[in-house]
Motif scaffolding. Structure first.
Motif, PDB file in Angstrom:
ATOM      1  N   LEU A  43       1.243  -1.244  -0.038  1.00  0.00           N
ATOM      2  CA  LEU A  43       0.232  -0.245  -0.470  1.00  0.00           C
ATOM      3  C   LEU A  43       1.182   0.955   0.436  1.00  0.00           C
ATOM      4  N   LEU A  44       0.877   2.536  -1.306  1.00  0.00           N
ATOM      5  CA  LEU A  44       0.862   3.759  -0.731  1.00  0.00           C
ATOM      6  C   LEU A  44       0.026   4.334   0.352  1.00  0.00           C
ATOM      7  N   PHE A  45       1.039   5.024   1.238  1.00  0.00           N
ATOM      8  CA  PHE A  45       0.182   6.398   2.049  1.00  0.00           C
ATOM      9  C   PHE A  45       0.802   7.502   2.304  1.00  0.00           C
ATOM     10  N   ASP A  46      -0.389   8.664   2.467  1.00  0.00           N
ATOM     11  CA  ASP A  46       0.364   9.788   2.108  1.00  0.00           C
ATOM     12  C   ASP A  46       0.747  10.580   4.148  1.00  0.00           C
ATOM     13  N   LEU A  47       1.076  11.179   4.192  1.00  0.00           N
ATOM     14  CA  LEU A  47       2.276  11.628   5.681  1.00  0.00           C
ATOM     15  C   LEU A  47       0.849  11.508   7.071  1.00  0.00           C
ATOM     16  N   LEU A  48      -0.622  11.303   6.204  1.00  0.00           N
ATOM     17  CA  LEU A  48      -1.247  11.195   7.458  1.00  0.00           C
ATOM     18  C   LEU A  48      -1.305  10.132   6.822  1.00  0.00           C
ATOM     19  N   GLY A  49      -1.168   9.128   6.652  1.00  0.00           N
ATOM     20  CA  GLY A  49      -1.793   7.569   6.483  1.00  0.00           C
ATOM     21  C   GLY A  49      -2.833   7.023   5.611  1.00  0.00           C
ATOM     22  N   ARG A  50      -3.395   7.851   5.134  1.00  0.00           N
ATOM     23  CA  ARG A  50      -4.306   7.877   3.788  1.00  0.00           C
ATOM     24  C   ARG A  50      -4.042   7.368   3.025  1.00  0.00           C
ATOM     25  N   PRO A  51      -5.069   6.174   2.866  1.00  0.00           N
ATOM     26  CA  PRO A  51      -3.776   5.409   1.350  1.00  0.00           C
ATOM     27  C   PRO A  51      -4.398   5.985   0.459  1.00  0.00           C
ATOM     28  N   ILE A  52      -3.474   6.025  -0.377  1.00  0.00           N
ATOM     29  CA  ILE A  52      -3.464   6.589  -2.010  1.00  0.00           C
ATOM     30  C   ILE A  52      -3.439   5.108  -2.967  1.00  0.00           C
ATOM     31  N   LYS A  53      -2.687   4.239  -3.194  1.00  0.00           N
ATOM     32  CA  LYS A  53      -3.047   3.247  -3.147  1.00  0.00           C
ATOM     33  C   LYS A  53      -2.829   1.983  -2.838  1.00  0.00           C
ATOM     34  N   TRP A  54      -3.872   1.116  -3.645  1.00  0.00           N
ATOM     35  CA  TRP A  54      -3.193  -0.197  -3.309  1.00  0.00           C
ATOM     36  C   TRP A  54      -2.629  -0.757  -4.665  1.00  0.00           C
ATOM     37  N   ILE A  55      -1.496  -1.247  -4.089  1.00  0.00           N
ATOM     38  CA  ILE A  55      -0.545  -2.497  -5.363  1.00  0.00           C
ATOM     39  C   ILE A  55      -0.944  -3.620  -5.260  1.00  0.00           C
ATOM     40  N   VAL A  56      -1.063  -4.056  -3.997  1.00  0.00           N
ATOM     41  CA  VAL A  56      -1.316  -5.866  -3.877  1.00  0.00           C
ATOM     42  C   VAL A  56      -2.330  -6.306  -3.300  1.00  0.00           C
ATOM     43  N   ASN A  57      -3.047  -6.937  -2.726  1.00  0.00           N
ATOM     44  CA  ASN A  57      -3.902  -6.768  -2.014  1.00  0.00           C
ATOM     45  C   ASN A  57      -4.365  -8.488  -2.655  1.00  0.00           C
ATOM     46  N   GLU A  58      -3.402  -9.952  -2.122  1.00  0.00           N
ATOM     47  CA  GLU A  58      -4.116 -10.945  -2.693  1.00  0.00           C
ATOM     48  C   GLU A  58      -2.505 -12.108  -1.714  1.00  0.00           C
ATOM     49  N   ASN A  59      -3.414 -13.062  -2.073  1.00  0.00           N
ATOM     50  CA  ASN A  59      -2.884 -14.454  -1.953  1.00  0.00           C
ATOM     51  C   ASN A  59      -1.340 -14.323  -2.692  1.00  0.00           C
ATOM     52  N   ARG A  60      -0.114 -14.718  -2.474  1.00  0.00           N
ATOM     53  CA  ARG A  60       0.362 -15.229  -2.937  1.00  0.00           C
ATOM     54  C   ARG A  60       1.603 -16.797  -2.138  1.00  0.00           C
ATOM     55  N   THR A  61       2.373 -17.493  -3.297  1.00  0.00           N
ATOM     56  CA  THR A  61       2.952 -18.647  -3.303  1.00  0.00           C
ATOM     57  C   THR A  61       4.068 -18.244  -2.949  1.00  0.00           C
ATOM     58  N   SER A  62       4.689 -19.589  -2.626  1.00  0.00           N
ATOM     59  CA  SER A  62       6.402 -18.811  -2.311  1.00  0.00           C
ATOM     60  C   SER A  62       6.871 -18.580  -3.301  1.00  0.00           C
ATOM     61  N   GLY A  63       7.894 -17.640  -3.481  1.00  0.00           N
ATOM     62  CA  GLY A  63       8.559 -17.583  -4.430  1.00  0.00           C
ATOM     63  C   GLY A  63       9.825 -15.488  -4.310  1.00  0.00           C
ATOM     64  N   THR A  64       9.984 -15.094  -5.616  1.00  0.00           N
ATOM     65  CA  THR A  64      10.646 -14.084  -5.515  1.00  0.00           C
ATOM     66  C   THR A  64       9.424 -12.770  -6.160  1.00  0.00           C
ATOM     67  N   TYR A  65       9.075 -11.643  -5.212  1.00  0.00           N
ATOM     68  CA  TYR A  65       8.020 -10.780  -7.128  1.00  0.00           C
ATOM     69  C   TYR A  65       8.820  -9.839  -6.907  1.00  0.00           C
ATOM     70  N   THR A  66       8.123  -8.952  -7.697  1.00  0.00           N
ATOM     71  CA  THR A  66       9.292  -7.752  -8.413  1.00  0.00           C
ATOM     72  C   THR A  66       7.413  -6.728  -9.008  1.00  0.00           C
ATOM     73  N   GLU A  67       7.155  -5.422  -7.660  1.00  0.00           N
ATOM     74  CA  GLU A  67       6.372  -5.073  -8.158  1.00  0.00           C
ATOM     75  C   GLU A  67       6.396  -3.183  -8.327  1.00  0.00           C
ATOM     76  N   THR A  68       5.372  -3.233  -9.865  1.00  0.00           N
ATOM     77  CA  THR A  68       5.945  -1.924  -9.454  1.00  0.00           C
ATOM     78  C   THR A  68       4.784  -0.739  -9.149  1.00  0.00           C
ATOM     79  N   ILE A  69       5.342   0.137  -8.377  1.00  0.00           N
ATOM     80  CA  ILE A  69       4.100   2.190  -7.907  1.00  0.00           C
ATOM     81  C   ILE A  69       3.981   3.104  -8.827  1.00  0.00           C
TER      82      ILE A  69
END
Length: 98
Positions: A43-69
Motif C-alpha cells: 500500500l502507498l499512503f500519504d503523511l497523514l496515513g490516508r491510503p493513496i493506492k493499493w498495489i497488491v492485496n492478494e495471496n501469494r505462493t512462495s517465490g520472489t516478486y517484483t511490484e511496480t508502484i
C-alpha cells in the motif's frame, strides 16, 4: 552495510529491498520474497496515513516478486509504502518528484 537491503531480523521480512528509484518521478520498483504462501499487501499512503493506492492485496505462493508502484498521477511529496507478508510488516518512505 548495504543501505539498499534491510536486515531480515530487524525488519522481519527477508529478502526485502528498498524501492528504487527513490525519489521517483513516474514509478518505483519493489522486490521481495515470500517464504511460504501468505497474504501480501502493498500500500502507498500519504503523511497523514490516508491510503493513496493499493498495489497488491492478494495471496501469494512462495517465490520472489517484483511490484511496480505507479506514481505518475500522484502529486510531488513524501509518501510511505507498506508491505505486509502474513503477520510481518515493514513501512518505508518514498519521495515523489515531478
Amino acid at each position: 552495510p548495504d543501505i539498499d537491503r534491510f536486515d531480515s531480523e530487524a525488519v522481519g521480512i527477508s529478502k526485502f529491498d528498498l524501492v528504487y528509484p527513490n525519489p521517483a518521478s513516474t514509478s518505483a520498483v519493489l522486490k521481495y520474497a515470500v517464504e511460504e504462501p501468505s497474504q501480501v499487501e502493498l500500500l502507498l499512503f500519504d503523511l497523514l496515513g490516508r491510503p493513496i493506492k493499493w498495489i497488491v492485496n492478494e495471496n501469494r505462493t512462495s517465490g520472489t516478486y517484483t511490484e511496480t508502484i505507479d506514481v505518475s498521477n500522484v502529486p510531488s511529496g513524501v509518501y510511505f509504502y507498506q508491505i505486509k507478508i502474513g503477520h510481518l510488516t515493514a513501512t518505508k518512505p518514498l519521495t515523489v518528484i515531478h
